[in-house]
Design a protein around this motif. Sequence first.
Motif, PDB file in Angstrom:
ATOM      1  N   THR A 159     -11.551  13.521   5.635  1.00 50.73           N
ATOM      2  CA  THR A 159     -11.511  13.119   4.227  1.00 50.73           C
ATOM      3  C   THR A 159     -11.673  11.622   3.999  1.00 50.73           C
ATOM      4  N   GLY A 160     -11.465  10.825   5.047  1.00 48.24           N
ATOM      5  CA  GLY A 160     -11.462   9.379   4.869  1.00 48.24           C
ATOM      6  C   GLY A 160     -10.110   8.837   4.461  1.00 48.24           C
ATOM      7  N   TYR A 161      -9.129   9.717   4.282  1.00 47.94           N
ATOM      8  CA  TYR A 161      -7.795   9.312   3.839  1.00 47.94           C
ATOM      9  C   TYR A 161      -6.719   9.803   4.802  1.00 47.94           C
ATOM     10  N   ARG A 162      -5.640   9.042   4.873  1.00 44.86           N
ATOM     11  CA  ARG A 162      -4.421   9.579   5.465  1.00 44.86           C
ATOM     12  C   ARG A 162      -3.700  10.441   4.433  1.00 44.86           C
ATOM     13  N   ILE A 163      -2.866  11.353   4.910  1.00 45.22           N
ATOM     14  CA  ILE A 163      -2.110  12.239   4.030  1.00 45.22           C
ATOM     15  C   ILE A 163      -0.646  11.835   4.065  1.00 45.22           C
ATOM     16  N   ILE A 192     -11.418   9.169  16.666  1.00 42.79           N
ATOM     17  CA  ILE A 192     -11.024   8.038  15.828  1.00 42.79           C
ATOM     18  C   ILE A 192     -10.034   7.186  16.603  1.00 42.79           C
ATOM     19  N   GLN A 193     -10.266   5.899  16.683  1.00 42.85           N
ATOM     20  CA  GLN A 193      -9.337   5.021  17.365  1.00 42.85           C
ATOM     21  C   GLN A 193      -8.088   4.839  16.499  1.00 42.85           C
ATOM     22  N   PRO A 194      -6.898   4.724  17.122  1.00 44.88           N
ATOM     23  CA  PRO A 194      -5.652   4.615  16.364  1.00 44.88           C
ATOM     24  C   PRO A 194      -5.693   3.559  15.270  1.00 44.88           C
ATOM     25  N   ALA A 195      -6.264   2.382  15.570  1.00 43.06           N
ATOM     26  CA  ALA A 195      -6.270   1.315  14.575  1.00 43.06           C
ATOM     27  C   ALA A 195      -7.052   1.729  13.334  1.00 43.06           C
ATOM     28  N   SER A 196      -8.166   2.448  13.532  1.00 44.25           N
ATOM     29  CA  SER A 196      -9.001   2.789  12.388  1.00 44.25           C
ATOM     30  C   SER A 196      -8.335   3.817  11.490  1.00 44.25           C
ATOM     31  N   PHE A 197      -7.653   4.804  12.052  1.00 48.88           N
ATOM     32  CA  PHE A 197      -7.026   5.784  11.164  1.00 48.88           C
ATOM     33  C   PHE A 197      -5.822   5.180  10.455  1.00 48.88           C
ATOM     34  N   ARG A 198      -5.156   4.220  11.079  1.00 53.02           N
ATOM     35  CA  ARG A 198      -4.016   3.580  10.416  1.00 53.02           C
ATOM     36  C   ARG A 198      -4.460   2.624   9.312  1.00 53.02           C
ATOM     37  N   ASP A 199      -5.689   2.195   9.367  1.00 50.14           N
ATOM     38  CA  ASP A 199      -6.202   1.322   8.320  1.00 50.14           C
ATOM     39  C   ASP A 199      -6.680   2.108   7.100  1.00 50.14           C
ATOM     40  N   ALA A 200      -6.841   3.404   7.233  1.00 50.77           N
ATOM     41  CA  ALA A 200      -7.349   4.219   6.128  1.00 50.77           C
ATOM     42  C   ALA A 200      -6.315   4.298   5.008  1.00 50.77           C
ATOM     43  N   PRO A 201      -6.746   4.344   3.753  1.00 52.70           N
ATOM     44  CA  PRO A 201      -5.787   4.462   2.637  1.00 52.70           C
ATOM     45  C   PRO A 201      -5.209   5.876   2.578  1.00 52.70           C
ATOM     46  N   PHE A 202      -4.065   5.989   1.901  1.00 52.98           N
ATOM     47  CA  PHE A 202      -3.482   7.304   1.677  1.00 52.98           C
ATOM     48  C   PHE A 202      -4.208   7.993   0.518  1.00 52.98           C
ATOM     49  N   ARG A 203      -4.358   9.297   0.639  1.00 53.25           N
ATOM     50  CA  ARG A 203      -4.898  10.073  -0.481  1.00 53.25           C
ATOM     51  C   ARG A 203      -3.899  10.012  -1.640  1.00 53.25           C
ATOM     52  N   GLU A 204      -4.403   9.953  -2.831  1.00 51.76           N
ATOM     53  CA  GLU A 204      -3.558   9.821  -4.015  1.00 51.76           C
ATOM     54  C   GLU A 204      -2.585  10.989  -4.136  1.00 51.76           C
ATOM     55  N   ALA A 205      -1.309  10.658  -4.351  1.00 50.78           N
ATOM     56  CA  ALA A 205      -0.269  11.657  -4.586  1.00 50.78           C
ATOM     57  C   ALA A 205       0.797  11.015  -5.450  1.00 50.78           C
ATOM     58  N   GLN A 206       1.213  11.694  -6.496  1.00 54.56           N
ATOM     59  CA  GLN A 206       2.163  11.124  -7.445  1.00 54.56           C
ATOM     60  C   GLN A 206       3.596  11.413  -7.014  1.00 54.56           C
ATOM     61  N   PHE A 207       4.392  10.348  -6.891  1.00 51.85           N
ATOM     62  CA  PHE A 207       5.798  10.473  -6.532  1.00 51.85           C
ATOM     63  C   PHE A 207       6.678   9.860  -7.619  1.00 51.85           C
ATOM     64  N   MET A 208       7.940  10.190  -7.556  1.00 50.80           N
ATOM     65  CA  MET A 208       8.943   9.525  -8.380  1.00 50.80           C
ATOM     66  C   MET A 208       9.042   8.060  -7.964  1.00 50.80           C
ATOM     67  N   PRO A 209       9.176   7.151  -8.911  1.00 49.71           N
ATOM     68  CA  PRO A 209       9.298   5.736  -8.531  1.00 49.71           C
ATOM     69  C   PRO A 209      10.591   5.464  -7.773  1.00 49.71           C
ATOM     70  N   VAL A 210      10.563   4.443  -6.935  1.00 49.59           N
ATOM     71  CA  VAL A 210      11.756   4.017  -6.198  1.00 49.59           C
ATOM     72  C   VAL A 210      12.495   3.008  -7.057  1.00 49.59           C
ATOM     73  N   PHE A 239       2.165  13.395  14.815  1.00 47.53           N
ATOM     74  CA  PHE A 239       1.919  12.682  13.569  1.00 47.53           C
ATOM     75  C   PHE A 239       0.575  11.959  13.619  1.00 47.53           C
ATOM     76  N   ASP A 240       0.344  11.232  14.698  1.00 48.23           N
ATOM     77  CA  ASP A 240      -0.894  10.454  14.811  1.00 48.23           C
ATOM     78  C   ASP A 240      -2.123  11.346  14.812  1.00 48.23           C
TER      79      ASP A 240
END
Length: 600
Positions: A368-372, A4-22, A357-358
Amino acid sequence: MTQIQPASFRDAPFREAQFMPVTLDVERRNDGTVILRSRVELGEYEPNLAQAFTKTAERCGAKPALAVRNSDENWEYTSYADLKHSVDAATQWLIDNVPRGGVMVMMISNGLTAATMTFAAYAAGVILCPVSTTFGLTGGDHVRLRHVLAKTRPDVIVLESNPKLAAAVVSCAGDDVAIITTDTQTVNRRAFSLSSVLATTPTSAVVKAIANIDPENTVSYMLTSGSTGLPKIVPQSMAATAACGQQALVAIGRAADWGGVIVDWLPWHHAAGASVLRSTLLQGGTLYVDDGKPLPGLFDQTIRNLREIPIAYFSNVPLGYSMLVEAMEQDPLLRRTFFSKMRLMLYGGAGLQQHVFDRLQEFAVAETGYRIHMTTGYGMTETVTGCMVIHYPTEQVGIGLPTPGLEVKLVPQDARFAVRLRGPNVMRGYLDEPEKNMEVFDEEGFYRTGDLAVFSDANNPEKGLVFAGRQSEEFKLSNGTWVYGGSLRAALLEALDPLVSEVVLCDDDREFLTLLAWPTAHASDQPLGTIVNRLRDFNRTQQGASAIIRRVALLDQPPNVDAQEISDKGTINRRAVIDGRHEIVSRLYAAEPDDGIGIV
């Protein structure tokens, strides 16, 4: 696998995860001091940990609470009902044999016995003091073990079955201290078999003891790392312990899902590991005890477990993630299992190298198609465990923002801020250290952490804080100039990425700076000159002798656990490395260094 080229993995959406709001309250004072608070409420929670565990055990019943590999290397499960039965038996034994408010030192590895005796101590009102077995297995005069036992004055010690450990404990403990162990023959004093303790018949005294718990009383004596001397002892109240657990639950609990399946190796005598045990068993999860460690030869067990068990949350130190990436390069099953349910990865103890990290994100996107989401936090034994955390999507390394109930006081110091903390999870003071306690709290009751931070974005505090050094890691050269060790080490790791896994700066009161470095597999076919050239490039970007490296030596032996060069959680003790490898350090500073020393 497909690259996977760096640009393509950075363009992938994050997998859904629920956090406390900022949502942040920022108070700015005229002297430049900044106070940060989360506007999110801490909410209601049970401060009585024994009562909370009772309710969880009743609710979960036959559900597996713990999974431990047996002698045949198969998983052996203990249900919540069976664990509660053992906890009640051990609680009754403690009620019968140890005065309320007495002390139980526990020197055993993670497992069923440790979990049982931990929650039994909570229920009986006995102060738990978990201690690493390395305190009794490293040889010598056991100065750390003697120090801890003299300070805590235990009534009973729960001991792993090991003749060497037993001999050390017997030589250091008072004659009136009882010992619980599976092999009483190794102890020539008042000893009780673990089986007899667990065979005790619970009475109504157990229910009464739990009901009469005062959460403000001390529940644990936890040891600091002792990286700058003998460990200090932090009394933690049950109320503070419960508050810290609630802070983590509100901030990242839905993403981490401690009520699901957890695989974890962090030792329970350490603040972070103890919090994993509590969070999982109080939330009704199943905790798989990982016997691996982020060290060569020991990480294979972790890999085996991760290949078998899909999880939504994973925590390790940066060295562990580096070893995980190396294993994933050749193991498609590991990649597939690991990322199948993964929502949140947490690291702590040091900065994560960018290539690690990368590569993790490349693998995640490929599977998965998603970043974590990758997070880190900030905390210490004095705050029970982590109490600041990154609870928002970001790719920037940092220490995050305060969890609910915590106040972070940032006091200007040069271009940085000294970090001070106040909240329901912060200690009241060290055990029997009145002079130290006068020093570590300011006039408003904030705990002086000794750490430094800066804002990720000075104009947008909601983007969080970034670690900027530890005052104890800052030292002077012989010309009086300061070396900012924490930030310099982080910069060097980035400059030498991916050729080295860890570095140690040498040395206080010397004329110039040198470096000890552990090479990675990426450096195996590279000459020392490659690292020297990287350091020359690095030096050109620095100003002043306090940030310029003159010589470097590569270490071919991993950090020595017995010599306290690396902690049980995988962090490096700089002073212990320098003192334990004085011959190499002497070569670094020789008038005419040998061929094994790189001249920068």
